[in-house]
Enzyme design. Structure first.
Site, PDB file in Angstrom:
ATOM      1  CG  ASP A 219      -8.364  -4.292  -2.929  1.00 43.49           C
ATOM      2  OD1 ASP A 219      -7.579  -3.344  -3.105  1.00 43.49           O
ATOM      3  OD2 ASP A 219      -9.597  -4.172  -2.976  1.00 43.49           O
TER       4      ASP A 219
ATOM      5  CG  HIS B 263      -2.070   0.922   1.108  1.00 49.62           C
ATOM      6  ND1 HIS B 263      -1.984   2.266   1.321  1.00 49.62           N
ATOM      7  CD2 HIS B 263      -3.336   0.674   0.736  1.00 49.62           C
ATOM      8  CE1 HIS B 263      -3.163   2.819   1.108  1.00 49.62           C
ATOM      9  NE2 HIS B 263      -4.003   1.877   0.749  1.00 49.62           N
TER      10      HIS B 263
HETATM   11  C1  SDX Z   1      -6.178   0.073  -2.924  1.00 53.10           C
HETATM   12  O1  SDX Z   1      -4.450   4.619  -2.089  1.00 53.10           O
HETATM   13  C2  SDX Z   1      -5.355   3.969  -1.435  1.00 53.10           C
HETATM   14  O2  SDX Z   1      -5.727   4.328  -0.378  1.00 53.10           O
HETATM   15  C3  SDX Z   1      -5.897   2.765  -2.194  1.00 53.10           C
HETATM   16  C4  SDX Z   1      -6.922   1.928  -1.406  1.00 53.10           C
HETATM   17  C5  SDX Z   1      -8.217   2.693  -1.179  1.00 53.10           C
HETATM   18  O3  SDX Z   1      -8.958   2.296  -0.247  1.00 53.10           O
HETATM   19  O4  SDX Z   1      -8.494   3.604  -2.028  1.00 53.10           O
HETATM   20  O5  SDX Z   1      -6.366   1.503  -0.189  1.00 53.10           O
HETATM   21  C6  SDX Z   1      -7.334   0.685  -2.221  1.00 53.10           C
HETATM   22  O6  SDX Z   1      -5.901   0.460  -4.053  1.00 53.10           O
HETATM   23  C7  SDX Z   1      -5.333  -0.922  -2.178  1.00 53.10           C
HETATM   24  C8  SDX Z   1      -4.138  -1.407  -3.026  1.00 53.10           C
HETATM   25  C9  SDX Z   1      -4.664  -2.462  -3.996  1.00 53.10           C
HETATM   26  N1  SDX Z   1      -3.599  -2.851  -4.959  1.00 53.10           N
HETATM   27  C10 SDX Z   1      -2.964  -4.030  -4.865  1.00 53.10           C
HETATM   28  O7  SDX Z   1      -3.133  -4.849  -3.964  1.00 53.10           O
HETATM   29  C11 SDX Z   1      -2.013  -4.296  -6.038  1.00 53.10           C
HETATM   30  C12 SDX Z   1      -0.699  -4.829  -5.483  1.00 53.10           C
HETATM   31  N2  SDX Z   1      -0.035  -3.746  -4.748  1.00 53.10           N
HETATM   32  C13 SDX Z   1       0.994  -2.985  -5.468  1.00 53.10           C
HETATM   33  O8  SDX Z   1       0.691  -2.759  -6.812  1.00 53.10           O
HETATM   34  C14 SDX Z   1       1.482  -1.783  -4.665  1.00 53.10           C
HETATM   35  O9  SDX Z   1       1.708  -2.223  -3.390  1.00 53.10           O
HETATM   36  C15 SDX Z   1       0.653  -0.518  -4.607  1.00 53.10           C
HETATM   37  C16 SDX Z   1       0.314  -0.004  -5.948  1.00 53.10           C
HETATM   38  C17 SDX Z   1      -0.599  -0.756  -3.823  1.00 53.10           C
HETATM   39  C18 SDX Z   1       1.487   0.525  -3.865  1.00 53.10           C
HETATM   40  O10 SDX Z   1       2.590   0.753  -4.652  1.00 53.10           O
HETATM   41  P1  SDX Z   1       3.669   1.884  -4.256  1.00 53.10           P
HETATM   42  O11 SDX Z   1       3.300   2.610  -3.039  1.00 53.10           O
HETATM   43  O12 SDX Z   1       3.953   2.677  -5.489  1.00 53.10           O
HETATM   44  O13 SDX Z   1       4.869   1.034  -3.809  1.00 53.10           O
HETATM   45  P2  SDX Z   1       6.030   0.615  -4.752  1.00 53.10           P
HETATM   46  O14 SDX Z   1       5.465   0.099  -6.049  1.00 53.10           O
HETATM   47  O15 SDX Z   1       7.014   1.720  -4.804  1.00 53.10           O
HETATM   48  O16 SDX Z   1       6.634  -0.658  -3.975  1.00 53.10           O
HETATM   49  C19 SDX Z   1       7.771  -0.547  -3.174  1.00 53.10           C
HETATM   50  C20 SDX Z   1       8.491  -1.882  -3.393  1.00 53.10           C
HETATM   51  C21 SDX Z   1       8.845  -2.156  -4.851  1.00 53.10           C
HETATM   52  O17 SDX Z   1       9.953  -3.046  -4.828  1.00 53.10           O
HETATM   53  P3  SDX Z   1      11.463  -2.443  -5.067  1.00 53.10           P
HETATM   54  O18 SDX Z   1      11.392  -1.635  -6.369  1.00 53.10           O
HETATM   55  O19 SDX Z   1      11.717  -1.547  -3.850  1.00 53.10           O
HETATM   56  O20 SDX Z   1      12.356  -3.641  -5.162  1.00 53.10           O
HETATM   57  O21 SDX Z   1       7.618  -2.961  -3.011  1.00 53.10           O
HETATM   58  C22 SDX Z   1       7.346  -3.759  -4.162  1.00 53.10           C
HETATM   59  C23 SDX Z   1       7.672  -2.941  -5.384  1.00 53.10           C
HETATM   60  O22 SDX Z   1       8.036  -3.789  -6.467  1.00 53.10           O
HETATM   61  N3  SDX Z   1       5.930  -4.105  -4.102  1.00 53.10           N
HETATM   62  C24 SDX Z   1       5.443  -5.306  -4.351  1.00 53.10           C
HETATM   63  C25 SDX Z   1       4.061  -5.187  -4.144  1.00 53.10           C
HETATM   64  N4  SDX Z   1       3.756  -3.936  -3.790  1.00 53.10           N
HETATM   65  C26 SDX Z   1       4.921  -3.264  -3.773  1.00 53.10           C
HETATM   66  N5  SDX Z   1       6.038  -6.457  -4.730  1.00 53.10           N
HETATM   67  C27 SDX Z   1       5.222  -7.514  -4.902  1.00 53.10           C
HETATM   68  N6  SDX Z   1       3.885  -7.497  -4.718  1.00 53.10           N
HETATM   69  C28 SDX Z   1       3.273  -6.350  -4.343  1.00 53.10           C
HETATM   70  N7  SDX Z   1       1.974  -6.330  -4.163  1.00 53.10           N
END
Ligand code: SDX
Length: 431
Positions: free
Chosen positions: A366, A308
């Protein structure tokens, strides 16, 4: 309260300016950078708005490190345990919990607006039966502006109130119409005698040929999920509604933009993707192989429902939903739900894996919600639509807060331009 300032000095000119930190009621100070462009001729650069507060708001507060979520100051855990979705929608929009008279009037107003114009029903026939319901919902929500010319003066508080009644009331009806179109079944009209959640389930699952018995636990579980998804500060879809609404467009067009943003798998589309992921993993012994793919940067596989932008601890909503799963599955006689068992095991393995622990990746709202939606009969294709129904309360609250703010300006970010500098057009024969 003490004034906190930050001094910024341009080392190339020695020119300094003092930037004031604005104090919130709770949470981090917010640095007012508005003078930067004027005083120093520079913009700030923050792709994804990781460190940027785009507005002032009194609606929802999140502490991502502590896993705290407050709707108008009330912890979401208390509202989940004691409130209803319509009462929470009232709280988000008006800022206070309603008294009995206010709640009754609010519920009656919503109930009286649940029907949609008959000609709007024909819109659904324009979609192929397998059109994704979010495509149908975003299109039909935008078209509402074509039916309600009588209350589109966004600067009229009474019109804004009518918009709230109409959109909150009609979202379940529109969602159900999309679902019935996909099934090839006749549309079921709203029933004013039913609660918000029960009415939604009836419109989804009733058929003209027989009476539908709605299990009270199914209606209660749905209402809980609607509460937990109702608002979440400046998330991508709410920010989209604010940006679209800041142009003065009609609220239905702004909400339709919110539906479109919510559809993305990184946002509201994740609940649908979690179920797909669990079905692809299949069994617990396949978890290590799947997580290896997640950690392989070349693979671009995400652990959906994890991570998140704000929560670097447990999403409090995920905890509540996980606990509710147990009760719902047991009451509905599905306690041996293999996907729920797999989700619990996947969470346990991931939370003991350095890749997730080091990146502070925890289950978000989710991760478990689809388990409950499935248990009450909602098909995976409708999961994100359910999220949109709930988040309409937050979108309305934020839209109203923004429009009512006399300081509202059209949202228009700047950029870091790295394209070509000015150059001369050349004739095609010389290129
Ligand atoms: C919702 O904003 C809100 O409030 C949203 C929400 C709401 O109520 O409106 O809470 C609802 O959208 C919840 C999130 C639902 N999405 C998912 O579950 C999809 C999977 N999650 C990721 O796509 C991700 O965690 C995000 C998009 C939710 C957040 O991404 P960020 O904040 O941009 O974090 P990031 O991509 O910079 O991640 C940091 C690191 C990265 O690795 P490195 O580059 O440091 O090596 O963590 C990794 C990312 O690759 N990472 C994940 C991951 N989420 C982040 N790796 C594997 N699986 C994941 N789910």
């Amino acid at each position: 309260m003490t004034i906190r300032t930050f001094t910024l000095t341009d080392d190339s000119t020695g020119k300094s300016s003092s930037l004031e930190a604005l104090h919130p009621t709770v949470g981090p100070d917010v640095l007012n950078i508005a003078p930067l462009a004027k005083d120093h001729g520079v913009f700030t650069y923050d792709p994804g708005f990781m460190s940027t507060a785009a507005c002032e708001s009194k609606i929802t507060y999140i502490d991502g490190d502590k896993g705290i979520l407050l709707y108008r100051g009330y912890p979401v855990e208390q509202l989940a345990a004691k409130s209803t979705f319509l009462e929470v929608a009232y709280l988000l929009i008006y800022g206070e919990l309603p008294d009995t008279t206010q709640l009754t009037e609010w519920q009656n107003n919503i109930t009286r607006h649940t029907m949609i114009n008959e000609s709007l029903l024909r819109f659904f026939n324009g979609f192929h039966y397998d059109a994704h319901p979010m495509a149908q919902v975003s299109a039909v929500v935008a078209s509402l502006a074509g039916f309600y010319h009588d209350s589109l003066d966004i600067y009229n508080p009474r019109h804004r109130e009518i918009v709230a009644h109409r959109i909150l009331a009609k979202m379940p009806t529109i969602a159900a119409a999309a679902y019935k179109h996909m099934l090839g079944q006749p549309f079921i009209y709203p029933q004013n005698s039913l609660s918000y959640g029960a009415n939604l389930l009836n419109m989804f699952f009733a058929v003209p040929s027989e009476e539908l018995q709605i299990h009270p636990m199914a209606a209660k579980a749905l209402d809980l999920l609607l509460i937990l998804h109702a608002d979440h500060e400046q998330n991508a879809s709410t920010s989209t509604v604010r940006l679209a609404g800041s142009t003065g467009t009609n609220p239905y067009a702004a909400m339709s933009a919110g539906v479109a943003a919510l559809w993305g798998p990184s946002h509201g589309g994740a609940n649908e993707a979690v179920l797909q992921m669990l079905e692809e993993i299949g069994t617990a012994d396949a978890i290590p192989k799947f997580l290896a793919r997640v950690k392989d940067k070349q693979d671009h596989t995400k652990l959906m429902g994890f991570g998140h932008r704000v929560y670097k601890n447990f999403d409090p909503r995920a905890k509540i939903i996980r606990e509710t799963c147990h009760a719902v599955l047991k009451t509905l006689g599905r306690s041996d739900n293999p996907l729920f068992e797999l989700a619990l095991r996947l969470e346990e393995v991931a939370l003991n894996d350095e890749y997730f622990v080091s990146r502070k990746l925890y289950p978000n709202v989710d991760f478990y919600s689809g388990i409950i939606y499935s248990a009450i009969g909602i098909p995976r294709s409708m999961f994100t639509v359910m999220f949109a129904i709930a988040r309409t309360a937050g979108w309305v609250a934020h839209w109203q807060e923004m429009i009512a703010d006399p300081a509202m300006k059209i949202g228009r970010p700047r950029q870091l331009y790295t394209g070509p500098t000015s150059r001369v057009y050349t004739d095609i024969h010389t290129r």
